[in-house]
Design a protein around this motif. Structure first.
Motif, PDB file in Angstrom:
ATOM      1  N   GLY A  23     -10.588   3.644   1.210  1.00  0.00           N
ATOM      2  CA  GLY A  23     -10.468   2.863   2.549  1.00  0.00           C
ATOM      3  C   GLY A  23     -10.321   1.612   1.278  1.00  0.00           C
ATOM      4  O   GLY A  23     -10.560   0.387   1.028  1.00  0.00           O
TER       5      GLY A  23
ATOM      6  N   LEU B 169      -6.887   5.086  -2.059  1.00  0.00           N
ATOM      7  CA  LEU B 169      -6.361   4.131  -1.193  1.00  0.00           C
ATOM      8  C   LEU B 169      -6.780   5.187  -0.081  1.00  0.00           C
ATOM      9  O   LEU B 169      -6.335   4.843   1.244  1.00  0.00           O
ATOM     10  CB  LEU B 169      -4.872   4.417  -1.974  1.00  0.00           C
ATOM     11  CG  LEU B 169      -4.278   3.756  -3.153  1.00  0.00           C
ATOM     12  CD1 LEU B 169      -3.256   3.874  -3.154  1.00  0.00           C
ATOM     13  CD2 LEU B 169      -4.966   1.870  -2.143  1.00  0.00           C
ATOM     14  N   LEU B 170      -6.658   6.281   0.184  1.00  0.00           N
ATOM     15  CA  LEU B 170      -6.908   7.277   1.243  1.00  0.00           C
ATOM     16  C   LEU B 170      -7.814   7.283   2.284  1.00  0.00           C
ATOM     17  O   LEU B 170      -8.514   6.918   2.919  1.00  0.00           O
ATOM     18  CB  LEU B 170      -5.104   7.689   1.169  1.00  0.00           C
ATOM     19  CG  LEU B 170      -4.436   8.045   0.631  1.00  0.00           C
ATOM     20  CD1 LEU B 170      -3.995   9.788   0.318  1.00  0.00           C
ATOM     21  CD2 LEU B 170      -3.319   7.519   1.857  1.00  0.00           C
ATOM     22  N   TRP B 171      -8.427   7.971   1.048  1.00  0.00           N
ATOM     23  CA  TRP B 171      -9.694   8.611   1.991  1.00  0.00           C
ATOM     24  C   TRP B 171     -11.119   7.382   1.923  1.00  0.00           C
ATOM     25  O   TRP B 171     -11.852   7.220   2.931  1.00  0.00           O
ATOM     26  CB  TRP B 171     -10.582   9.900   0.653  1.00  0.00           C
ATOM     27  CG  TRP B 171      -9.496  10.536   1.840  1.00  0.00           C
ATOM     28  CD1 TRP B 171      -9.077  11.135   2.437  1.00  0.00           C
ATOM     29  CD2 TRP B 171      -8.805  11.442   0.413  1.00  0.00           C
ATOM     30  NE1 TRP B 171      -8.541  12.349   2.414  1.00  0.00           N
ATOM     31  CE2 TRP B 171      -7.928  12.245   1.301  1.00  0.00           C
ATOM     32  CE3 TRP B 171      -8.586  11.477  -0.865  1.00  0.00           C
ATOM     33  CZ2 TRP B 171      -6.785  13.015   1.189  1.00  0.00           C
ATOM     34  CZ3 TRP B 171      -7.208  12.183  -1.349  1.00  0.00           C
ATOM     35  CH2 TRP B 171      -6.590  13.137  -0.528  1.00  0.00           C
TER      36      TRP B 171
ATOM     37  N   ASP C   6       1.812   6.718  -6.684  1.00  0.00           N
ATOM     38  CA  ASP C   6       1.101   7.659  -6.829  1.00  0.00           C
ATOM     39  C   ASP C   6       0.622   9.015  -6.825  1.00  0.00           C
ATOM     40  O   ASP C   6       0.961  10.063  -7.351  1.00  0.00           O
ATOM     41  CB  ASP C   6      -0.394   7.955  -6.662  1.00  0.00           C
ATOM     42  CG  ASP C   6      -0.920   6.487  -6.789  1.00  0.00           C
ATOM     43  OD1 ASP C   6      -0.910   6.479  -7.832  1.00  0.00           O
ATOM     44  OD2 ASP C   6      -2.124   5.887  -5.961  1.00  0.00           O
TER      45      ASP C   6
ATOM     46  N   LEU D  62      -5.393   7.796  -5.645  1.00  0.00           N
ATOM     47  CA  LEU D  62      -4.812   7.791  -4.516  1.00  0.00           C
ATOM     48  C   LEU D  62      -5.840   7.690  -2.882  1.00  0.00           C
ATOM     49  O   LEU D  62      -5.949   7.892  -2.263  1.00  0.00           O
ATOM     50  CB  LEU D  62      -3.889   9.346  -4.361  1.00  0.00           C
ATOM     51  CG  LEU D  62      -3.423   9.716  -3.359  1.00  0.00           C
ATOM     52  CD1 LEU D  62      -1.841   8.533  -2.481  1.00  0.00           C
ATOM     53  CD2 LEU D  62      -1.988  11.369  -4.181  1.00  0.00           C
ATOM     54  N   ALA D  63      -6.985   9.142  -3.678  1.00  0.00           N
ATOM     55  CA  ALA D  63      -8.185   9.479  -3.160  1.00  0.00           C
ATOM     56  C   ALA D  63      -8.697   7.996  -2.860  1.00  0.00           C
ATOM     57  O   ALA D  63      -8.934   7.430  -1.779  1.00  0.00           O
ATOM     58  CB  ALA D  63      -9.319  10.306  -3.722  1.00  0.00           C
TER      59      ALA D  63
ATOM     60  N   ILE E 293       1.258   3.884  -2.802  1.00  0.00           N
ATOM     61  CA  ILE E 293       0.617   6.085  -1.993  1.00  0.00           C
ATOM     62  C   ILE E 293       1.903   6.131  -3.017  1.00  0.00           C
ATOM     63  O   ILE E 293       1.544   7.358  -3.800  1.00  0.00           O
ATOM     64  CB  ILE E 293       0.381   6.157  -0.621  1.00  0.00           C
ATOM     65  CG1 ILE E 293      -0.942   5.001  -0.275  1.00  0.00           C
ATOM     66  CG2 ILE E 293       0.599   7.135  -0.107  1.00  0.00           C
ATOM     67  CD1 ILE E 293      -1.304   5.146   0.907  1.00  0.00           C
ATOM     68  N   THR E 294       3.633   5.780  -2.124  1.00  0.00           N
ATOM     69  CA  THR E 294       4.777   6.485  -3.104  1.00  0.00           C
ATOM     70  C   THR E 294       4.455   6.938  -4.830  1.00  0.00           C
ATOM     71  O   THR E 294       4.530   8.107  -4.833  1.00  0.00           O
ATOM     72  CB  THR E 294       5.316   5.778  -2.645  1.00  0.00           C
ATOM     73  OG1 THR E 294       5.890   6.161  -1.298  1.00  0.00           O
ATOM     74  CG2 THR E 294       6.832   7.060  -2.845  1.00  0.00           C
TER      75      THR E 294
ATOM     76  N   ILE F 227       0.580  -1.456   0.333  1.00  0.00           N
ATOM     77  CA  ILE F 227      -0.047   0.024   0.182  1.00  0.00           C
ATOM     78  C   ILE F 227       1.091   1.347  -0.140  1.00  0.00           C
ATOM     79  O   ILE F 227       0.444   2.439  -0.537  1.00  0.00           O
ATOM     80  CB  ILE F 227      -1.173  -0.170   1.089  1.00  0.00           C
ATOM     81  CG1 ILE F 227      -2.059  -1.327   1.608  1.00  0.00           C
ATOM     82  CG2 ILE F 227      -1.867   1.172   1.326  1.00  0.00           C
ATOM     83  CD1 ILE F 227      -2.978  -0.704  -0.267  1.00  0.00           C
ATOM     84  N   TYR F 228       1.990   1.692   0.476  1.00  0.00           N
ATOM     85  CA  TYR F 228       2.781   2.497   0.905  1.00  0.00           C
ATOM     86  C   TYR F 228       3.545   2.508  -0.578  1.00  0.00           C
ATOM     87  O   TYR F 228       3.751   3.955  -1.189  1.00  0.00           O
ATOM     88  CB  TYR F 228       3.246   2.357   1.677  1.00  0.00           C
ATOM     89  CG  TYR F 228       3.402   2.352   3.436  1.00  0.00           C
ATOM     90  CD1 TYR F 228       2.241   3.633   3.922  1.00  0.00           C
ATOM     91  CD2 TYR F 228       2.725   0.915   4.188  1.00  0.00           C
ATOM     92  CE1 TYR F 228       1.896   3.249   5.012  1.00  0.00           C
ATOM     93  CE2 TYR F 228       2.294   0.999   5.468  1.00  0.00           C
ATOM     94  CZ  TYR F 228       1.793   1.740   5.569  1.00  0.00           C
ATOM     95  OH  TYR F 228       1.142   1.911   6.914  1.00  0.00           O
TER      96      TYR F 228
END
Length: 89
Positions: free
Chosen positions: A51, A47-49, A9, A44-45, A6-7, A2-3
């Protein structure tokens, strides 16, 4: 995983923004960069917001390839800009 996603993205969005804002690019190139940025920002949205935790390895490899390509283009653009703006000696 996941990290890493995110990186990638974040880097891809920043490189796309840099290349889209570079003067001298054609409309087609700017539209492609805008599409890449919109796709990565949506990912990214998710993944982060929202879930969305399931990151497929194929998605990660595709993001890594596009990230490397855009990072190379941004680095070449940065290098050519610094050479153009260097004072003559």
């Amino acid at each position: 995983m996941i990290y890493t996603a995110i990186t990638l993205d974040v880097v891809l969005t920043l490189c796309g923004a840099w290349l889209m804002a570079t003067p001298g690019r054609g409309l087609g190139s700017r539209l492609i960069m805008a599409m890449i940025m919109a796709g990565q920002f949506t990912d990214l949205a998710g993944l982060l917001w929202y879930g969305k935790i399931d990151v497929w390895p194929g998605e990660l490899l595709g993001n890594a390839g596009i990230t490397l390509l855009l990072a190379q283009l941004a680095a070449l653009d940065w290098k050519s800009r610094s050479q153009r703006e260097a004072p003559l000696s």
